[in-house]
Design an enzyme around this catalytic site. Structure first.
Site, PDB file in Angstrom:
ATOM      1  N   PHE A 242       0.819  -1.223   0.000  1.00 32.85           N
ATOM      2  CA  PHE A 242       0.000   0.000   0.000  1.00 32.85           C
ATOM      3  C   PHE A 242       0.847   1.264   0.000  1.00 32.85           C
ATOM      4  O   PHE A 242       0.411   2.309   0.483  1.00 32.85           O
ATOM      5  CB  PHE A 242      -0.973   0.014   1.191  1.00 32.85           C
ATOM      6  CG  PHE A 242      -1.669  -1.294   1.426  1.00 32.85           C
ATOM      7  CD1 PHE A 242      -2.609  -1.758   0.527  1.00 32.85           C
ATOM      8  CD2 PHE A 242      -1.371  -2.075   2.523  1.00 32.85           C
ATOM      9  CE1 PHE A 242      -3.228  -2.974   0.709  1.00 32.85           C
ATOM     10  CE2 PHE A 242      -1.987  -3.301   2.723  1.00 32.85           C
ATOM     11  CZ  PHE A 242      -2.931  -3.751   1.809  1.00 32.85           C
ATOM     12  N   GLY A 468       0.172  -7.449  -4.849  1.00 35.55           N
ATOM     13  CA  GLY A 468      -1.153  -8.006  -4.645  1.00 35.55           C
ATOM     14  C   GLY A 468      -2.175  -7.703  -5.725  1.00 35.55           C
ATOM     15  O   GLY A 468      -3.185  -8.387  -5.813  1.00 35.55           O
ATOM     16  N   ASN A 604      -8.667  -7.668 -16.292  1.00 33.68           N
ATOM     17  CA  ASN A 604      -9.142  -8.883 -15.629  1.00 33.68           C
ATOM     18  C   ASN A 604     -10.183  -8.485 -14.578  1.00 33.68           C
ATOM     19  O   ASN A 604      -9.830  -7.986 -13.512  1.00 33.68           O
ATOM     20  CB  ASN A 604      -7.962  -9.607 -14.975  1.00 33.68           C
ATOM     21  CG  ASN A 604      -8.376 -10.903 -14.303  1.00 33.68           C
ATOM     22  OD1 ASN A 604      -9.488 -11.018 -13.780  1.00 33.68           O
ATOM     23  ND2 ASN A 604      -7.484 -11.868 -14.312  1.00 33.68           N
ATOM     24  N   PRO A 605     -11.468  -8.689 -14.866  1.00 37.46           N
ATOM     25  CA  PRO A 605     -12.502  -8.211 -13.944  1.00 37.46           C
ATOM     26  C   PRO A 605     -12.453  -8.873 -12.566  1.00 37.46           C
ATOM     27  O   PRO A 605     -12.885  -8.280 -11.579  1.00 37.46           O
ATOM     28  CB  PRO A 605     -13.821  -8.539 -14.660  1.00 37.46           C
ATOM     29  CG  PRO A 605     -13.471  -9.444 -15.775  1.00 37.46           C
ATOM     30  CD  PRO A 605     -12.016  -9.277 -16.092  1.00 37.46           C
ATOM     31  N   GLN A 611      -9.175  -5.724  -6.357  1.00 34.04           N
ATOM     32  CA  GLN A 611      -8.497  -4.468  -6.042  1.00 34.04           C
ATOM     33  C   GLN A 611      -9.486  -3.446  -5.500  1.00 34.04           C
ATOM     34  O   GLN A 611      -9.199  -2.725  -4.551  1.00 34.04           O
ATOM     35  CB  GLN A 611      -7.878  -3.884  -7.312  1.00 34.04           C
ATOM     36  CG  GLN A 611      -6.488  -4.340  -7.577  1.00 34.04           C
ATOM     37  CD  GLN A 611      -5.542  -3.785  -6.539  1.00 34.04           C
ATOM     38  OE1 GLN A 611      -5.441  -4.290  -5.435  1.00 34.04           O
ATOM     39  NE2 GLN A 611      -4.839  -2.731  -6.870  1.00 34.04           N
ATOM     40  N   LYS A 674      -6.504   2.535 -17.368  1.00 32.60           N
ATOM     41  CA  LYS A 674      -6.121   3.759 -16.654  1.00 32.60           C
ATOM     42  C   LYS A 674      -5.555   3.489 -15.257  1.00 32.60           C
ATOM     43  O   LYS A 674      -5.010   4.378 -14.625  1.00 32.60           O
ATOM     44  CB  LYS A 674      -7.330   4.703 -16.533  1.00 32.60           C
ATOM     45  CG  LYS A 674      -7.771   5.275 -17.887  1.00 32.60           C
ATOM     46  CD  LYS A 674      -8.574   6.557 -17.763  1.00 32.60           C
ATOM     47  CE  LYS A 674     -10.024   6.304 -17.441  1.00 32.60           C
ATOM     48  NZ  LYS A 674     -10.849   7.545 -17.566  1.00 32.60           N
ATOM     49  N   GLU A 678      -6.029   2.831  -6.660  1.00 30.45           N
ATOM     50  CA  GLU A 678      -6.120   3.896  -5.668  1.00 30.45           C
ATOM     51  C   GLU A 678      -7.443   4.652  -5.731  1.00 30.45           C
ATOM     52  O   GLU A 678      -7.946   5.109  -4.708  1.00 30.45           O
ATOM     53  CB  GLU A 678      -4.919   4.825  -5.837  1.00 30.45           C
ATOM     54  CG  GLU A 678      -3.677   3.954  -5.936  1.00 30.45           C
ATOM     55  CD  GLU A 678      -2.356   4.623  -5.671  1.00 30.45           C
ATOM     56  OE1 GLU A 678      -1.661   4.845  -6.645  1.00 30.45           O
ATOM     57  OE2 GLU A 678      -2.038   4.925  -4.510  1.00 30.45           O
TER      58      GLU A 678
HETATM   59 MO1  MOS Z   1       0.895   3.332  -3.894  1.00 34.80          MO
HETATM   60  S1  MOS Z   1       0.700   4.587  -2.234  1.00 34.80           S
HETATM   61  O1  MOS Z   1       1.675   4.403  -4.964  1.00 34.80           O
HETATM   62  O2  MOS Z   1       1.872   2.068  -3.438  1.00 34.80           O
END
Ligand code: MOS
Length: 714
Positions: A242, A468, A604-605, A611, A674, A678
């Site tokens: 992360f 991940g 890949n849905p 994610q 895209k 995040e």
């Molecule tokens: Mo993400 S905060 O760019 O690993």
């Protein structure tokens, strides 16, 4: 493109992970491995007056103890250009180079022993006495306001003004001013950070938990004054990060120091508690957002001011102000960002750094504006839709936010929202809230190599990581698609500096950057196959066999072109939340959460949905759980463990509804993806916060909203 792109292919690395075959940094076992334990600072500011290692040295199994008095002096050479994952200015922490203490948890010594328990036991016997200095520990006053104007030197997103926002605000028929905040958050990935270092003469191998092996090599080479070619960094699997594994943290240097001192391979693995101080965190951020609108709810003034935390030795700034400049159409916008220096470790990016903070402020203010005007919050967003990026004054490469609103509202069942406090289900107060999500889409240069073998196997290699999101799987799909091969025949190899150069595995850029490079490399291989093939329709491996070739290789680089100058790119989303509140017991539950996202092409849905639900859970964490509790009297985090640092678990999380809308963004890159890791964290917390207001009639503006807030007085 054939059918493999867009298919819900299960993770190709799944079996290796669930059977324990996948090896993480701490699990490598080079010959003669020794183990290290850190001794960390107990005071927030001062100096080491004396360090006594006599008792520790005599403990069983101890091989060496390194501290500032006996550590080799490292050159810490300046890099020509600071990597974008580092703090924007200041000096990185230099390990064991002097007696100065700048924060609780700072590594002050390291014990190397034959086993991990021996190292940890001996580390407790190292006696340090300190000279104390007055620390800086205050981020906010009792009223929540920052204690000072703060420092403005750091400028990832310098302050900006278009039009005259303050004058426009003063004359606006409708005005809303919101002060809000979120807490300091810690990444707390399941896998603790770890590095194993091994020297072979003047060559160094590092097995590291890293989102950017090429940068670890670059920075360690500068710290030790070595040639990059003498360093190899290996990181095939990353158990969540992360953002916490973007930088090259001090413990990587410590591992290399230890291995050189004892002449053996040495492992440094951070404890959970050390993961609160030896790496970074999402800085607590306090914000003021002022919106001015006309009688129809059209924005004509936006002011966004934010104060973030940083350390005494580095200035780390975030892109917190971007959403205020880009999310809605508004002629007058002023933004300002300040840093408060504290005796703490340096913050660092954490999933949707800055953007999730900025959307929290902007979207909370939009929701308060909607409530004040009696306009439905969804309708308010539609009235302020931005057809271009007004901040950069550029068109978007693609934008399907309108469809996100429509699909999300339809799946949630969002009709015009009933009045606040009117929805009830027995003892539960029920509330709805929504918000927009936005995250800039970026792309960096990347190189990939592919090798086709005569047995029909294809190996894809690039130095990227997979923390991940499914890099292994998605890259296999891109290769299978481009060369029309069955996915079972494709091996993806990543996370090694011996592989073709890749950019940072962060900022949601991997699919657009690495995916485009894998596609280009496969196309280059296909071009090499064409003359060998002639007119026949043989499978690629048959072509190789016929020519007596063992293998055929190709490598290609892919990088952004003029589109990055002519256009702005972003992923978008709309988030709809329902909460239930039991006011007598203070129970607050998210009962429904719907996200509709425009992320361009979905490769890949299955992993994309995974994610998104992970990001949405991160948003629930920001809204209701996550907070590293800072005690300004002691200058330390009081809950540096997973028992007291709360994260949302399945019991806190309803079934999460994820939809993808929009079209492949082929202006942005050849794959049309895209990036989506995040954007899914953005918008969740303000949607939940507004749902809590809608349920209870009470505004909570400081995240996380906890039981004690619901039970407390306003
Ligand atoms: Mo993400 S905060 O760019 O690993």
């Amino acid at each position: 493109m054939n059918a493999i792109i867009g298919q819900p292919t299960p993770r190709v690395d799944g079996p290796a992970k669930v059977t324990g075959q996948a090896r993480y940094a701490a699990e490598f076992r080079p010959h003669g491995l020794a183990y290290a334990a850190l001794v960390t600072a107990a005071i927030p500011r001062g100096k080491i007056a004396a360090i006594d290692t006599t008792e520790a040295e005599q403990a069983p199994g101890v091989l060496a103890i390194i501290h500032h008095e006996n550590c080799e002096r490292l050159p810490y050479n300046e890099l020509e250009k600071r990597p974008q994952v580092d703090a924007q200015s200041g000096d990185q922490l230099r390990v064991f180079q002097g007696p100065e203490v700048l924060f609780v948890g700072q590594p002050l010594a390291v014990v190397i022993a034959e086993s991990q328990p021996q190292a940890e036991g001996a580390a407790r016997l190292v006696r340090i006495t300190y000279e104390l200095d007055e620390p800086s520990t205050l981020f906010q006053l009792d009223d929540g306001k920052p204690p000072s104007e703060g420092n403005a030197k750091a400028g990832r997103v310098p302050e900006s003004e278009r039009g005259n926002a303050d004058a426009a605000f003063a004359t606006a028929p409708v005005q809303v001013e919101v002060w809000c905040s979120h807490a300091r958050e810690q990444h707390n990935a399941m896998e603790p950070h770890a590095t194993i270092a091994e020297w072979d003469g003047d060559r160094l191998t590092l097995w590291d938990k890293s989102q950017w092996v090429d940068n670890v090599r670059l920075e360690i080479a500068a710290i030790f004054g070595m040639e990059q070619e003498k360093i190899r960094v290996i990181s095939p699997f990353v158990g969540g990060a992360f953002g916490s594994a973007l930088r090259t943290w001090p413990h990587v240097t410590i591992a290399a120091l230890c291995a050189r001192r004892v002449g053996r391979a040495v492992r440094v693995e951070l404890t959970r508690r050390q993961c609160f101080t030896a790496i970074g965190f999402r800085p607590m951020t306090r914000m003021r957002v002022a919106l001015g609108a006309d009688a129809d709810g059209r924005l004509f003034s936006t002011v966004h001011e934010a104060w973030g935390q940083t350390s005494m030795y580095e200035e780390y700034a975030e892109t917190t102000l971007e959403p205020a400049r880009t999310t809605y159409s508004c002629p007058n916008v002023r933004t300002k960002y300040r840093l408060i220096e504290l005796n703490t470790n340096s913050p660092c990016p954490m999933r949707a750094p800055g953007q999730s903070t900025g959307t929290l402020g902007v979207e909370m203010a939009m929701n308060e504006l909607a409530a004040q005007m009696g306009i439905d919050p969804l309708e308010l967003r539609r009235r302020n839709y931005a057809d271009r990026d007004e901040s950069a004054d550029k068109p978007w490469t693609s934008k399907a936010l309108w469809q996100c609103y429509e699909v999300g509202a339809q799946r949630f069942g969002w009709t015009t929202r009933p009045p606040a406090g009117s929805l009830r289900d027995g003892r539960w107060q029920v509330g709805w809230g929504m918000a927009t999500a936005i995250y800039h889409a970026d792309r960096s240069a990347c190189t990939a190599g592919v090798t086709l073998y005569a047995d029909g196997r294809l190996v894809v290699r690039t130095a990227t990581s997979d923390m991940g999101p499914g890099t292994y799987t998605a890259m296999a799909q891109v290769a299978a698609d481009t060369l029309a091969l069955p996915i079972e025949r494709i091996d993806v190899e990543i996370g090694d500096t011996e592989m073709p150069k890749a950019p940072v595995h962060g900022g949601s850029i991997t699919m657009a950057s690495v995916g485009s490079a894998v596609r280009a490399a496969c196309e280059a291989l296909r071009d090499k196959l064409v003359p060998l093939r002639g007119n026949d329709k043989d499978a690629p491996e048959a072509v190789l066999q016929r020519h007596g070739l063992e293998m055929l290789q190709a490598e290609a680089e892919s990088k952004p072109g003029n589109e990055s100058k002519d256009y702005a790119s972003a992923a978008f989303g709309a988030v709809f939340a329902e909460v239930r509140v039991d006011p007598a017991l203070g129970i607050l539950r998210v009962s429904r959460l719907v996200g509709a996202y425009d992320v361009g092409r979905v490769i890949n849905p299955l992993v994309a949905r995974s994610q998104c639900i992970g990001g949405m859970m991160g948003g629930i964490g920001m809204a209701l759980h996550e907070s590293a509790e800072w005690d300004p009297a002691l200058g330390r985090v009081m809950n540096a463990n997973l028992a007291e640092y709360l994260v949302p678990v399945c019991a806190d999380t309803p079934a999460l509804d994820v939809s993808f809308v929009g079209e492949p963004d082929l202006v942005f890159n050849p794959l049309g993806a895209k990036g989506l890791a995040e954007v899914a964290l953005c918008g969740v917390a303000p949607a939940i916060a507004d749902a809590v207001w809608h349920a209870t009639g009470r505004r909570f503006r400081d995240m996380p909203i906890r039981v004690e807030d619901i039970l407390g007085e306003d």
